[in-house]
Write a protein that holds these residues in place. Structure first.
Motif, PDB file in Angstrom:
ATOM      1  N   HIS A  61       0.834  -1.663   0.085  1.00 16.48           N
ATOM      2  CA  HIS A  61       0.286  -0.339  -0.286  1.00 16.48           C
ATOM      3  C   HIS A  61       0.631   1.415  -0.097  1.00 16.48           C
ATOM      4  O   HIS A  61       2.470   1.064   0.070  1.00 16.48           O
ATOM      5  CB  HIS A  61      -0.808   0.455   1.206  1.00 16.48           C
ATOM      6  CG  HIS A  61      -0.293   0.191   2.714  1.00 16.48           C
ATOM      7  ND1 HIS A  61      -0.055  -0.954   2.824  1.00 16.48           N
ATOM      8  CD2 HIS A  61       0.139   0.892   3.498  1.00 16.48           C
ATOM      9  CE1 HIS A  61       1.217  -0.508   4.312  1.00 16.48           C
ATOM     10  NE2 HIS A  61       0.978   0.797   4.542  1.00 16.48           N
ATOM     11  N   ASN A  78      -7.336   6.163  -1.250  1.00 16.65           N
ATOM     12  CA  ASN A  78      -6.330   5.159  -0.543  1.00 16.65           C
ATOM     13  C   ASN A  78      -5.686   3.787  -1.517  1.00 16.65           C
ATOM     14  O   ASN A  78      -6.477   4.319  -2.950  1.00 16.65           O
ATOM     15  CB  ASN A  78      -6.840   3.901   0.093  1.00 16.65           C
ATOM     16  CG  ASN A  78      -7.556   4.399   2.004  1.00 16.65           C
ATOM     17  OD1 ASN A  78      -5.968   4.304   2.417  1.00 16.65           O
ATOM     18  ND2 ASN A  78      -7.743   3.359   2.511  1.00 16.65           N
ATOM     19  N   HIS A  79      -4.402   3.764  -1.697  1.00 16.98           N
ATOM     20  CA  HIS A  79      -3.906   3.049  -3.331  1.00 16.98           C
ATOM     21  C   HIS A  79      -3.446   1.833  -2.206  1.00 16.98           C
ATOM     22  O   HIS A  79      -2.249   1.828  -1.874  1.00 16.98           O
ATOM     23  CB  HIS A  79      -3.210   3.746  -3.705  1.00 16.98           C
ATOM     24  CG  HIS A  79      -1.942   3.311  -4.817  1.00 16.98           C
ATOM     25  ND1 HIS A  79      -0.977   2.579  -4.660  1.00 16.98           N
ATOM     26  CD2 HIS A  79      -3.006   2.369  -5.839  1.00 16.98           C
ATOM     27  CE1 HIS A  79      -0.712   2.108  -6.341  1.00 16.98           C
ATOM     28  NE2 HIS A  79      -1.480   1.713  -6.457  1.00 16.98           N
ATOM     29  N   PHE A  80      -4.017   0.198  -2.684  1.00 19.55           N
ATOM     30  CA  PHE A  80      -3.585  -1.052  -2.708  1.00 19.55           C
ATOM     31  C   PHE A  80      -3.109  -1.503  -3.596  1.00 19.55           C
ATOM     32  O   PHE A  80      -3.478  -1.431  -4.716  1.00 19.55           O
ATOM     33  CB  PHE A  80      -3.896  -1.418  -1.858  1.00 19.55           C
ATOM     34  CG  PHE A  80      -4.990  -1.023  -0.473  1.00 19.55           C
ATOM     35  CD1 PHE A  80      -3.812  -1.827   0.950  1.00 19.55           C
ATOM     36  CD2 PHE A  80      -5.643  -0.087  -0.516  1.00 19.55           C
ATOM     37  CE1 PHE A  80      -4.119  -1.267   1.702  1.00 19.55           C
ATOM     38  CE2 PHE A  80      -5.912  -0.235   1.063  1.00 19.55           C
ATOM     39  CZ  PHE A  80      -5.361  -0.194   2.104  1.00 19.55           C
ATOM     40  N   PRO A  99       4.016  -1.655  -4.598  1.00 21.71           N
ATOM     41  CA  PRO A  99       2.668  -2.342  -4.486  1.00 21.71           C
ATOM     42  C   PRO A  99       2.548  -2.144  -5.963  1.00 21.71           C
ATOM     43  O   PRO A  99       2.977  -1.599  -6.887  1.00 21.71           O
ATOM     44  CB  PRO A  99       1.820  -1.454  -4.473  1.00 21.71           C
ATOM     45  CG  PRO A  99       2.707  -0.623  -2.984  1.00 21.71           C
ATOM     46  CD  PRO A  99       3.883  -0.656  -3.465  1.00 21.71           C
TER      47      PRO A  99
END
Length: 171
Positions: A61, A78-80, A99
């Protein structure tokens, strides 16, 4: 205290702990030393016959979102990204895998590499950011050419330390 221990094991824990917390792990995976599988090990897949060296980090993430989430228009950003490591791949000490990265079959990731993009099958990558150094066949031939002329596997297995001291020449 039990909760704190669980969190520490999750962040800095062993392969066994990561598998318990959802890491997808193939057969014959070797982890040498401490490896950080991050807070979302369930987003990581290690195929069969993967070897990971000491202090490798898998980052699933982007924590940088914290810098702007206080602003209303970004409060839920959010960034996953999933990470996939294919079979017969070696990841060198202190490499960082970011990621959304896929590392192909038969690859070598050099020590200290920062892998931000996919790595094609049969590739050797190294550097910050990681870049293509060669293909694995070229690398294998180079490593073979660096072997001592006389290599006695039986003696090596019998007493590795002494054999290496006696056999490996000084730089």
């Amino acid at each position: 205290m039990k909760r704190i221990t669980h969190f520490i094991n999750l962040i800095r824990g062993s392969l066994k702990t990561a598998i318990k917390n959802g890491l997808n792990c193939g057969k014959n995976v070797t982890v040498m030393g401490r490896v950080n599988f991050g807070s979302e090990p369930y987003l990581i897949t290690l195929s069969d016959n993967v070897r990971i060296s000491n202090d490798v980090m898998f980052i699933t993430h982007d924590g940088g979102n914290f810098a702007f989430r206080h602003r209303e228009e970004y409060k839920d950003v959010n960034h996953f990204g999933k990470i996939f490591v294919d079979e017969y791949t070696f990841i060198g000490a202190r490499a960082i895998i970011m990621p959304g990265v896929r590392i192909g079959k038969n690859c070598v990731v050099g020590a200290g590499a920062l892998v931000t993009k996919n790595v094609l099958d049969n590739s050797v990558v190294a550097g910050v950011p990681a870049r293509l150094i060669s293909d694995t066949e070229t690398y294998a031939k180079k490593m073979k050419s660096k072997m001592p002329e006389k290599w006695d596997v039986a003696e090596y297995k019998k007493n590795k330390k002494q054999y290496l001291i006696d056999t490996i020449s000084n730089p």
